[in-house]
Design a protein around this motif. Sequence first.
Motif, PDB file in Angstrom:
ATOM      1  N   GLU A 200       5.832   6.607  13.894  1.00 16.90           N
ATOM      2  CA  GLU A 200       7.191   6.785  14.414  1.00 16.90           C
ATOM      3  C   GLU A 200       8.143   6.031  13.479  1.00 16.90           C
ATOM      4  O   GLU A 200       8.275   4.810  13.549  1.00 16.90           O
ATOM      5  N   ARG A 201       8.834   6.774  12.609  1.00 14.38           N
ATOM      6  CA  ARG A 201       9.611   6.146  11.536  1.00 14.38           C
ATOM      7  C   ARG A 201      11.110   6.116  11.792  1.00 14.38           C
ATOM      8  O   ARG A 201      11.841   5.438  11.083  1.00 14.38           O
ATOM      9  N   ARG A 202      11.581   6.888  12.767  1.00 17.20           N
ATOM     10  CA  ARG A 202      13.028   7.013  12.956  1.00 17.20           C
ATOM     11  C   ARG A 202      13.683   5.703  13.376  1.00 17.20           C
ATOM     12  O   ARG A 202      14.902   5.547  13.211  1.00 17.20           O
ATOM     13  N   ALA A 203      12.922   4.781  13.931  1.00 15.72           N
ATOM     14  CA  ALA A 203      13.509   3.528  14.409  1.00 15.72           C
ATOM     15  C   ALA A 203      13.837   2.564  13.277  1.00 15.72           C
ATOM     16  O   ALA A 203      14.530   1.570  13.498  1.00 15.72           O
ATOM     17  N   ILE A 204      13.376   2.823  12.068  1.00 17.47           N
ATOM     18  CA  ILE A 204      13.712   1.968  10.927  1.00 17.47           C
ATOM     19  C   ILE A 204      15.140   2.281  10.495  1.00 17.47           C
ATOM     20  O   ILE A 204      15.521   3.441  10.377  1.00 17.47           O
ATOM     21  N   SER A 205      15.928   1.255  10.244  1.00 13.24           N
ATOM     22  CA  SER A 205      17.326   1.453   9.871  1.00 13.24           C
ATOM     23  C   SER A 205      17.436   2.193   8.537  1.00 13.24           C
ATOM     24  O   SER A 205      16.522   2.142   7.698  1.00 13.24           O
TER      25      SER A 205
ATOM     26  N   GLY B 157       0.686  13.807  12.063  1.00 12.92           N
ATOM     27  CA  GLY B 157       1.529  14.112  10.913  1.00 12.92           C
ATOM     28  C   GLY B 157       0.712  14.650   9.761  1.00 12.92           C
ATOM     29  O   GLY B 157      -0.512  14.472   9.687  1.00 12.92           O
ATOM     30  N   VAL B 158       1.408  15.306   8.839  1.00 11.13           N
ATOM     31  CA  VAL B 158       0.729  15.928   7.698  1.00 11.13           C
ATOM     32  C   VAL B 158       0.008  14.880   6.854  1.00 11.13           C
ATOM     33  O   VAL B 158      -1.159  15.038   6.503  1.00 11.13           O
ATOM     34  N   SER B 159       0.715  13.798   6.526  1.00  9.68           N
ATOM     35  CA  SER B 159       0.094  12.775   5.684  1.00  9.68           C
ATOM     36  C   SER B 159      -1.076  12.110   6.391  1.00  9.68           C
ATOM     37  O   SER B 159      -2.094  11.799   5.763  1.00  9.68           O
TER      38      SER B 159
ATOM     39  N   ILE C 150       4.392   3.100   1.836  1.00  8.82           N
ATOM     40  CA  ILE C 150       3.731   2.232   2.822  1.00  8.82           C
ATOM     41  C   ILE C 150       4.073   2.664   4.240  1.00  8.82           C
ATOM     42  O   ILE C 150       3.275   2.503   5.168  1.00  8.82           O
ATOM     43  N   VAL C 151       5.266   3.229   4.445  1.00  9.04           N
ATOM     44  CA  VAL C 151       5.735   3.552   5.790  1.00  9.04           C
ATOM     45  C   VAL C 151       4.886   4.647   6.421  1.00  9.04           C
ATOM     46  O   VAL C 151       4.499   4.566   7.595  1.00  9.04           O
ATOM     47  N   ALA C 152       4.604   5.694   5.659  1.00 11.18           N
ATOM     48  CA  ALA C 152       3.833   6.815   6.205  1.00 11.18           C
ATOM     49  C   ALA C 152       2.371   6.440   6.353  1.00 11.18           C
ATOM     50  O   ALA C 152       1.838   5.626   5.586  1.00 11.18           O
ATOM     51  N   ILE C 153       1.726   7.039   7.358  1.00  9.61           N
ATOM     52  CA  ILE C 153       0.275   6.858   7.499  1.00  9.61           C
ATOM     53  C   ILE C 153      -0.379   7.763   6.463  1.00  9.61           C
ATOM     54  O   ILE C 153      -0.605   8.957   6.679  1.00  9.61           O
ATOM     55  N   SER C 154      -0.649   7.195   5.321  1.00  8.12           N
ATOM     56  CA  SER C 154      -1.189   7.956   4.201  1.00  8.12           C
ATOM     57  C   SER C 154      -2.560   7.413   3.832  1.00  8.12           C
ATOM     58  O   SER C 154      -3.162   6.637   4.574  1.00  8.12           O
TER      59      SER C 154
END
Length: 757
Positions: free
Chosen positions: A238-243, A315-317, A258-262
């Motif tokens: 869930e990335r939308r909460a990052i400013s 998610g895709v990644s 780093i942010v995405a689950i890759s």
Amino acid sequence: MILEEEAHGHGFLFVPVVVGAGAACWFSLPQDPAFLPFFVAFLACTIIAAITRHQFGMARIIPVAAALFLGGMMLAELETWRQSTVVLDSPVTTELTGVVERREIDANGRWRYLVRVGRTANPEIRRPPERVSLLARARHESAETGETISGRVRISPPSGPALPGLNDFAFSSYFDGIGAVGFFYGVPNKEAGPALPRAWIAEFESGLFDLRSAIASHIRETVPGDAGAFAAAIVTDERRAISKETTEALRLSGLAHIVAISGLNMALAAGIFFVGVRTVLSFFPGFAQAYPVKKIAAAGALLMATAYYLISGFGVSAERAYIMMAVMLVAVFFDRPSISLRNVALSALIIIAVSPSEILGPSFQMSFAATAALVAGYALWKNRSKKHDPEPLQIRHPVVTPVLASWKFIAGILATTLIGSTSTAIFSVEHFHRIATYGGLAANLAAMPIISFVVMPAGLVGMLLVPFGLDAPFLKLMGLGLEAVISIARHVAAWGGDAGIGRQHPWFLPVSTAGFLLLTLLRSRLRLVGIPLVAAALLFSWHERSKPLPDILVSEDGTMIALIGREGIATNRTRPPDFIYGQWKRALLLGDPIKPDVSSARDKPPDGKPEERRELTQAEIETARSRIRQVPAGHFVCEPRVFCGVKTSGGTIIASVEDSRYAGAACDAAHIIIAPRARFDHCRSGALMINGNALRKTGALEISLHGAADIRQWTIRPAMAGHDRPWSRHRHYDWRNKMFASALPEQLRQLINGNGG
């Protein structure tokens, strides 16, 4: 050399390459090809391949490659048919009722819902999308997944390319099953009554998303601020909460991966769990000698990776990372090498077979490019070490040994960062028109030890202790580590970020990718063929940058126009939307826009009510004509909510008409008229009229005047004209006549075809 590659078993490495090339070719066609001829050709090539399977050389390779290529095309068609997403044809305001399937909060506390549409009213949409993504901007008590909500909404089709050759967001939305995007007017209402019955798989998926949302909320409550939002993104995606500020800093510093689950996150989580379980079991010698500890640890790591994937939001990644990790861990069960190019190829083949559309996305391309390059680099280093055994170090000292170990660790991070950034550079240039500078290397060198030794171990232990309520200390430690990463990102981003490269030639990506794959996957001297291919791609890039810029840019909805001249780029918007202008700026390497001169707003009626729509007087029409004829060169002059005008250095007048009543006057005074609300599509004066109906079919436009006032010497490059694919077919739908119509006005069609107006 081909026989040598076959002897090394490298033929399998090119199976996903050829299958993926077939899928990419099918998606790139302007029209839907007939299925039967390709299917017959596929059967014929398969039969020939079976007959020639015992031969050597090209006699065996060609039919196999042809069968795989055609198979990739059919997989792409199968996925398109399986999705069959209905995409909204035009923007509309309506009353919508539907069921919440997913939800996510952003940095401003606003909720975005993925809603399965139940019904629409006032007006009723004739071709309603099945799913829409809706933003609720008003503060409210969020709806749970499975609840029915309703409200007044404004929805639009997913955006097309901002310019020819750029990313088509409607393509990814189509394969995500999202037919429209928009927002609620006010607070969405929760509908009373029992929840609609759903299949068990939908209930299971809904439960997973509820669990994901609960975990993300718990992490953000335990670790406040951007560090908590960052931690929730690493765990649940869930990335939308990052400013926006932190997201931009991570992007400019090269740490956004780093942010995405890759693959990095999945590998660290599974690897830490694998090493931890194996280490613990090794403390029991009797058990370790009686049972295969390595395989037990691999099974535990696979279960952990599966749990990680289930709470990631699919998610895709995350899907790609999980498949790659699962293939590597399963290889341990069969005593096969975990880290090998064959496992990377098998992972890619599985993903292409399930979701062929992913091959066109930057996430797929950059992930597998980095993974393949790292594995190939590891294999090269390993083979070199076998041939040249290093002499043992004679010095054994409590100070020297840790220093050397630290140096090896730093050198490993340095080599990994260099290989990863170099291997993904061509895809970054193609999709984002930028390339990372030295800042990305420095940021990764500083941040990766924190991620590897603080953030991921603390996060893993914290999540394992959540059921017992003992997770807070570890999550806070994770948050401290991420605060340090954010500080590094902001510091490095202040150095200037990445360098702009601009939009690339259509052949840049396929040629450079072919060269990269030959250099990475082959072992013999045949891989050197990749060097001239990469050089040719660089020549394509240089050729594209040497082309002159277009004179006029038009957004796909016609609301933003830009004139590119010697003085810079002038727009008709005081505050150009960053979503569109940002893409223009990166693709064409433009500067900041020249703002228009805006006249004072027209007087409002005394009672404050909006002026009723009426016929214009002859005096008003003449005034409008006069004002348009007198517009200056180099920057727009606008009358709010009526029209804007500008003149090129060659004297060509461009008018952007917002009030359709002035479209006729603009036809009489200007040479190019962009009027999204105009009901007619040609001017009696011979001027070029581009209305909203035409723009829906063409998408964004680039207009080149070639320094001529004669319309017959102009050329227009559209983003979408001539394309009739399932993800773009909504552009041709006429809701008034309930039919699909792709014809363009004759004058516009001739300019697009290069035949003159």
